[in-house]
Enzyme design. Sequence first.
Site, short mmCIF file in Angstrom:
data_model
loop_
_atom_site.label_atom_id
_atom_site.label_comp_id
_atom_site.label_asym_id
_atom_site.label_seq_id
_atom_site.Cartn_x
_atom_site.Cartn_y
_atom_site.Cartn_z
N GLU A 145 -32.70 -6.39 7.69
CA GLU A 145 -33.09 -7.74 8.09
C GLU A 145 -34.53 -8.01 7.64
O GLU A 145 -35.40 -7.14 7.72
CB GLU A 145 -32.99 -7.86 9.61
CG GLU A 145 -33.30 -9.23 10.18
CD GLU A 145 -33.15 -9.27 11.70
OE1 GLU A 145 -33.14 -10.36 12.27
OE2 GLU A 145 -33.03 -8.18 12.32
N LYS A 198 -28.85 -16.46 10.36
CA LYS A 198 -28.63 -15.83 11.66
C LYS A 198 -28.37 -16.89 12.73
O LYS A 198 -29.17 -17.79 12.95
CB LYS A 198 -29.84 -14.98 12.02
CG LYS A 198 -29.68 -14.13 13.26
CD LYS A 198 -30.90 -13.23 13.44
CE LYS A 198 -30.76 -12.26 14.60
NZ LYS A 198 -31.95 -11.38 14.72
N CYS A 252 -28.13 -8.59 12.51
CA CYS A 252 -28.68 -7.94 13.69
C CYS A 252 -27.96 -8.33 14.98
O CYS A 252 -26.82 -7.95 15.21
CB CYS A 252 -30.18 -8.22 13.76
SG CYS A 252 -31.08 -7.16 14.92
#
Length: 264
Positions: free
Chosen positions: A41, A111, A145
């Site tokens: 990330e 994300k 994540c």
Amino acid sequence: MKIACLQTVCGPTDFPQTLDRLRDAAGKAAAEGAELLLAPEMTVGGYPLRYAALGQSAGTADGPQCAAVAEIAREAGIAMAHGWPERDGAHLYNAVRLVDRDGRPLAVYRKAHLYGRAEHELFTPGGTGVVQAFLGGLTVGMLICYDVEFPEAVRAHALAGSDLLLVPTGLMSPWDVVARTIVPARAFESQLYIAYANWSGEHGGLRFCGRTTIAAPDGTVECLGTGPSDADQLLFGEVDRTTLASARRTTTYLRDRRPELYGS
């Protein structure tokens, strides 16, 4: 398909240093026969997250930062997925971009589930749950994540036909349980492979736990990186179509679902 995950040490790096690190990893991964390299990330921008640093490294999907990474993929002859702060008008997204071995763009994912106060202050959440591309005969999806900790997000990919889920991450201590337990469970319960590439080491009061993982749909773990380390690691695993087919035939969660019972 042989894939590689880069587990890299956090700390202050400028963009040329980041490119050098990626170039080294891409060359080594390709030399070992890997067809895809996954980096953590915010590969570009790094940790700890600072608005000034993000501002310097932010760019569009067709901007110079992403173009430079795509050129590394082309030079090494390996597909690559990397994180970066994507700028879109007034919005900043925590994003991951996938390119093929020729450096051609395949997909960008933003994300959706932002973690903690810092991310909510810095980023706009993405609005698309399932982003996929076709690579090496596989349907490849992407999350980032915290996204993978939501079973609904992974199940959505399973229902959409993803074979391999790429998850660049910035998992911190003491949450090793995510890499050790949750990621393998997600792979098993949704019958797909998950590649989970993390940072390692400590900087700016943040301690990243490593534990980069490639989890298979049959409940096995292809590889598990070490805990916090002061050296980069390149970890390899195989995404096997036979294992996918066998696992889906043996463990019939997707077929036996009763979604009419699961609504709010």
